[in-house]
Design an enzyme around this catalytic site. Structure first.
Site, PDB file in Angstrom:
ATOM      1  N   ILE A 138       0.836  -1.208   0.000  1.00 18.73           N
ATOM      2  CA  ILE A 138       0.000   0.000   0.000  1.00 18.73           C
ATOM      3  C   ILE A 138       0.868   1.255   0.000  1.00 18.73           C
ATOM      4  O   ILE A 138       0.669   2.165  -0.823  1.00 18.73           O
ATOM      5  CB  ILE A 138      -0.969  -0.012   1.215  1.00 18.73           C
ATOM      6  CG1 ILE A 138      -1.948  -1.180   1.091  1.00 18.73           C
ATOM      7  CG2 ILE A 138      -1.721   1.313   1.323  1.00 18.73           C
ATOM      8  CD1 ILE A 138      -2.765  -1.468   2.343  1.00 18.73           C
TER       9      ILE A 138
ATOM     10  N   PRO B 119       2.279  -2.536   9.499  1.00 13.79           N
ATOM     11  CA  PRO B 119       1.335  -3.413  10.212  1.00 13.79           C
ATOM     12  C   PRO B 119       1.324  -3.091  11.697  1.00 13.79           C
ATOM     13  O   PRO B 119       2.294  -2.523  12.218  1.00 13.79           O
ATOM     14  CB  PRO B 119       1.913  -4.820   9.974  1.00 13.79           C
ATOM     15  CG  PRO B 119       3.363  -4.606   9.698  1.00 13.79           C
ATOM     16  CD  PRO B 119       3.505  -3.248   9.081  1.00 13.79           C
TER      17      PRO B 119
ATOM     18  N   THR C 229      -4.495   5.039   7.734  1.00  9.79           N
ATOM     19  CA  THR C 229      -5.417   4.044   7.158  1.00  9.79           C
ATOM     20  C   THR C 229      -4.882   2.638   7.447  1.00  9.79           C
ATOM     21  O   THR C 229      -5.296   1.674   6.815  1.00  9.79           O
ATOM     22  CB  THR C 229      -5.591   4.227   5.629  1.00  9.79           C
ATOM     23  OG1 THR C 229      -4.310   4.060   5.000  1.00  9.79           O
ATOM     24  CG2 THR C 229      -6.168   5.575   5.275  1.00  9.79           C
TER      25      THR C 229
ATOM     26  N   ARG D 234      -3.820   0.698  11.011  1.00 14.69           N
ATOM     27  CA  ARG D 234      -4.604   0.137  12.115  1.00 14.69           C
ATOM     28  C   ARG D 234      -4.651   1.195  13.209  1.00 14.69           C
ATOM     29  O   ARG D 234      -3.676   1.917  13.443  1.00 14.69           O
ATOM     30  CB  ARG D 234      -3.967  -1.146  12.667  1.00 14.69           C
ATOM     31  CG  ARG D 234      -4.184  -2.377  11.813  1.00 14.69           C
ATOM     32  CD  ARG D 234      -5.641  -2.863  11.830  1.00 14.69           C
ATOM     33  NE  ARG D 234      -5.827  -4.055  11.002  1.00 14.69           N
ATOM     34  CZ  ARG D 234      -6.194  -4.043   9.725  1.00 14.69           C
ATOM     35  NH1 ARG D 234      -6.440  -2.906   9.109  1.00 14.69           N
ATOM     36  NH2 ARG D 234      -6.348  -5.177   9.063  1.00 14.69           N
TER      37      ARG D 234
ATOM     38  N   GLU E 145     -12.107   0.897  17.619  1.00 11.42           N
ATOM     39  CA  GLU E 145     -13.183   0.777  16.623  1.00 11.42           C
ATOM     40  C   GLU E 145     -14.023  -0.490  16.784  1.00 11.42           C
ATOM     41  O   GLU E 145     -15.149  -0.553  16.285  1.00 11.42           O
ATOM     42  CB  GLU E 145     -12.599   0.817  15.204  1.00 11.42           C
ATOM     43  CG  GLU E 145     -11.781  -0.401  14.807  1.00 11.42           C
ATOM     44  CD  GLU E 145     -11.256  -0.322  13.380  1.00 11.42           C
ATOM     45  OE1 GLU E 145     -10.625   0.692  13.019  1.00 11.42           O
ATOM     46  OE2 GLU E 145     -11.481  -1.292  12.627  1.00 11.42           O
TER      47      GLU E 145
ATOM     48  N   HIS F 163     -13.297   2.552   8.568  1.00  7.29           N
ATOM     49  CA  HIS F 163     -12.584   1.379   8.033  1.00  7.29           C
ATOM     50  C   HIS F 163     -13.165   0.954   6.677  1.00  7.29           C
ATOM     51  O   HIS F 163     -13.585  -0.190   6.487  1.00  7.29           O
ATOM     52  CB  HIS F 163     -12.648   0.209   9.030  1.00  7.29           C
ATOM     53  CG  HIS F 163     -11.472  -0.719   8.911  1.00  7.29           C
ATOM     54  ND1 HIS F 163     -10.860  -1.299   9.982  1.00  7.29           N
ATOM     55  CD2 HIS F 163     -10.785  -1.152   7.827  1.00  7.29           C
ATOM     56  CE1 HIS F 163      -9.861  -2.059   9.566  1.00  7.29           C
ATOM     57  NE2 HIS F 163      -9.794  -1.986   8.250  1.00  7.29           N
TER      58      HIS F 163
HETATM   59  P1  NAI Z   1       2.732  -4.964   3.586  1.00  5.47           P
HETATM   60  O1  NAI Z   1       3.083  -6.117   4.464  1.00  5.47           O
HETATM   61  O2  NAI Z   1       2.842  -5.120   2.109  1.00  5.47           O
HETATM   62  O3  NAI Z   1       3.596  -3.689   4.004  1.00  5.47           O
HETATM   63  C1  NAI Z   1       3.888  -3.351   5.316  1.00  5.47           C
HETATM   64  C2  NAI Z   1       5.250  -2.659   5.302  1.00  5.47           C
HETATM   65  O4  NAI Z   1       5.484  -2.119   6.588  1.00  5.47           O
HETATM   66  C3  NAI Z   1       6.412  -3.607   4.982  1.00  5.47           C
HETATM   67  O5  NAI Z   1       7.201  -3.058   3.938  1.00  5.47           O
HETATM   68  C4  NAI Z   1       7.178  -3.683   6.286  1.00  5.47           C
HETATM   69  O6  NAI Z   1       8.576  -3.870   6.097  1.00  5.47           O
HETATM   70  C5  NAI Z   1       6.862  -2.325   6.888  1.00  5.47           C
HETATM   71  N1  NAI Z   1       7.091  -2.218   8.311  1.00  5.47           N
HETATM   72  C6  NAI Z   1       7.010  -3.172   9.262  1.00  5.47           C
HETATM   73  N2  NAI Z   1       7.319  -2.668  10.469  1.00  5.47           N
HETATM   74  C7  NAI Z   1       7.619  -1.356  10.277  1.00  5.47           C
HETATM   75  C8  NAI Z   1       8.009  -0.304  11.149  1.00  5.47           C
HETATM   76  N3  NAI Z   1       8.161  -0.492  12.460  1.00  5.47           N
HETATM   77  N4  NAI Z   1       8.227   0.921  10.606  1.00  5.47           N
HETATM   78  C9  NAI Z   1       8.068   1.132   9.288  1.00  5.47           C
HETATM   79  N5  NAI Z   1       7.691   0.150   8.412  1.00  5.47           N
HETATM   80  C10 NAI Z   1       7.465  -1.053   8.904  1.00  5.47           C
HETATM   81  O7  NAI Z   1       1.250  -4.563   4.014  1.00  5.47           O
HETATM   82  P2  NAI Z   1       0.200  -3.705   3.167  1.00  5.47           P
HETATM   83  O8  NAI Z   1      -0.630  -4.592   2.324  1.00  5.47           O
HETATM   84  O9  NAI Z   1       0.900  -2.561   2.540  1.00  5.47           O
HETATM   85  O10 NAI Z   1      -0.763  -3.190   4.337  1.00  5.47           O
HETATM   86  C11 NAI Z   1      -0.276  -2.353   5.376  1.00  5.47           C
HETATM   87  C12 NAI Z   1      -1.309  -2.294   6.483  1.00  5.47           C
HETATM   88  O11 NAI Z   1      -2.461  -1.616   6.016  1.00  5.47           O
HETATM   89  C13 NAI Z   1      -1.845  -3.662   6.941  1.00  5.47           C
HETATM   90  O12 NAI Z   1      -0.996  -4.245   7.920  1.00  5.47           O
HETATM   91  C14 NAI Z   1      -3.175  -3.331   7.511  1.00  5.47           C
HETATM   92  O13 NAI Z   1      -3.060  -3.099   8.900  1.00  5.47           O
HETATM   93  C15 NAI Z   1      -3.555  -2.024   6.809  1.00  5.47           C
HETATM   94  N6  NAI Z   1      -4.727  -2.189   5.947  1.00  5.47           N
HETATM   95  C16 NAI Z   1      -5.788  -1.352   6.117  1.00  5.47           C
HETATM   96  C17 NAI Z   1      -6.933  -1.497   5.339  1.00  5.47           C
HETATM   97  C18 NAI Z   1      -8.097  -0.566   5.456  1.00  5.47           C
HETATM   98  O14 NAI Z   1      -9.190  -0.892   4.953  1.00  5.47           O
HETATM   99  N7  NAI Z   1      -7.957   0.587   6.081  1.00  5.47           N
HETATM  100  C19 NAI Z   1      -7.036  -2.586   4.355  1.00  5.47           C
HETATM  101  C20 NAI Z   1      -5.829  -3.347   4.197  1.00  5.47           C
HETATM  102  C21 NAI Z   1      -4.737  -3.176   4.995  1.00  5.47           C
END
Ligand code: NAI
Length: 360
Positions: free
Chosen positions: A174, A226, A252, A254, A283, A315
């Protein structure tokens, strides 16, 4: 009930290719159900329940071999224990994030758990950008004014995004798309992520740095990491102190990535100039339901709603037709794999099915 709480299906069912695996779908929304019409073809018998999974509702899974849950369902250890006693063998979460599941405990109980690792990062990234634009150009307030036939402009001044510094915390699927879009606006992209993506550096000039450094430089900060033990309350009083006055903060990811009350204090002083939230720390039991006839009980949330420079959505970042179709396809795929006694590549941890237990 057998000692491990497993429902043993008669051998005739195993021989019958048309045997339908029963699945209780918790937190089912009416708009989701239209997407699940292929379930029969995959040998799945879905039972939709609007209630979220909890200790109180776990019994709705009686007779089901699998369940499907969403982001605010409670899949903590006591709930998993109950599910296992009922004979549930596997859990398909209809989301990418799975911080609501006690994975260690699920593993210990022998439960299979799979998520939807990627359904449309564009959906969430585009919603993030929608929040940035709406807050900056005060679109909600403008709409309210126009409907009241107030055509004054005094309260509607925004800023050019072009040339601004956008800090992205978490440059995974994202965050990378947010980088691409904001680069298109002519912004400088600052990134913080333990994993450096060279393609993002080359294509969008992403400058990687510590989260503290990013916060001290960025005009807009957006969170896409995450939620885990390391990132809970990542944005707290200490980090906020390092931010530029009047910064725009978007979450957006968590809810608990933010220390909500400390963020609210910073809104009061003007240190945070704009806040966009699609997720909220508390939430659960609030979002996804119609509470319009209830007394508001969450004082923090009510206070947040009183700020003109706060925009909250419930959400819905994931909520596009493309994403819903992809979520459905992958969830049905995960369930169908289990129905055929196969592992899905979307399982969060490998789980061996004991040779003497043929469940489905
Ligand atoms: P992803 O796993 O592709 O990317 C997460 C990134 O965060 C990774 O590159 C990881 O290395 C990095 N990361 C981990 N710990 C970190 C830290 N302490 N500081 C900085 N970066 C760090 O996950 P994706 O698909 O991009 O989703 C991200 C988050 O978005 C999900 O974990 C979920 O919580 C949230 N999400 C929200 C939605 C919504 O409807 N609002 C829907 C889908 C996901």
């Amino acid at each position: 009930m057998p000692s491990f709480g497993l429902t043993l299906i008669p051998i005739t069912s195993l021989a019958n290719p048309n045997f339908a695996m029963k699945v209780t779908v918790f937190s089912a929304k009416p708009f989701e159900q239209d997407y699940y019409h292929q379930a029969d073809d995959r040998g799945l018998q879905l039972q939709f329940e609007s209630a979220p999974l909890s200790v109180a509702t776990a019994a709705l899974a009686t007779g089901s071999q699998a369940i499907s849950i969403f982001t605010n369902d409670d899949a903590s250890a006591p709930v998993l224990d109950l599910l296992q006693q009922l004979g549930v063998q596997s859990i398909a979460i209809r989301a990418a994030g799975f911080n609501n599941i006690d994975c260690e405990h699920a593993k210990k109980l022998g439960l299979r758990v799979a998520n939807v690792p990627a359904y449309s990062p564009y959906a969430v990234a585009e919603h993030t950008v929608a929040m940035i634009l709406a807050l900056n150009r005060k679109l909600i307030q403008a709409d309210r004014q126009i409907r009241a036939y107030n055509f004054e402009l005094d309260e509607l001044i925004g800023f050019d995004l072009h040339g601004k510094r956008v800090g992205i915390i978490g440059l995974g699927q994202i965050g990378a798309i947010v980088a691409q879009i904001m680069h298109g606006f002519g912004c400088t992209i600052l990134g913080s992520d333990p994993v450096v993506n060279a393609t993002l550096q080359t294509r969008f000039g992403v400058e990687y740095m510590s989260v503290e450094e990013l916060c001290s430089q960025a005009d807009i900060i957006t969170l896409h990491a995450p939620l885990n033990d390391h990132t809970q309350h990542l944005v707290n009083k200490n980090l906020i102190e390092q931010m530029k006055p009047g910064v725009m903060l978007i979450n957006t990811g968590r809810g608990a990535l933010l220390h909500t009350t400390e963020v609210m204090e910073a809104l009061k002083t003007g240190k945070i100039g704009y806040l966009g939230m699609d997720v909220y720390e508390h939430e659960k039991d609030l979002f996804f339901y119609d509470h319009s006839q209830n007394i508001p009980l969450d004082d923090t949330f009510a206070r947040l709603l009183s700020f003109k420079n706060v925009l909250i959505t419930g959400h819905q970042g994931f909520l596009t037709k493309t994403a819903l179709q992809n979520i459905t396809d992958t969830t049905l795929y995960n369930l169908a794999c289990w129905n055929q006694q196969q592992a899905s590549e979307n399982e969060l941890f490998p789980q061996a099915v004991p040779a003497n237990l043929h469940i489905y």
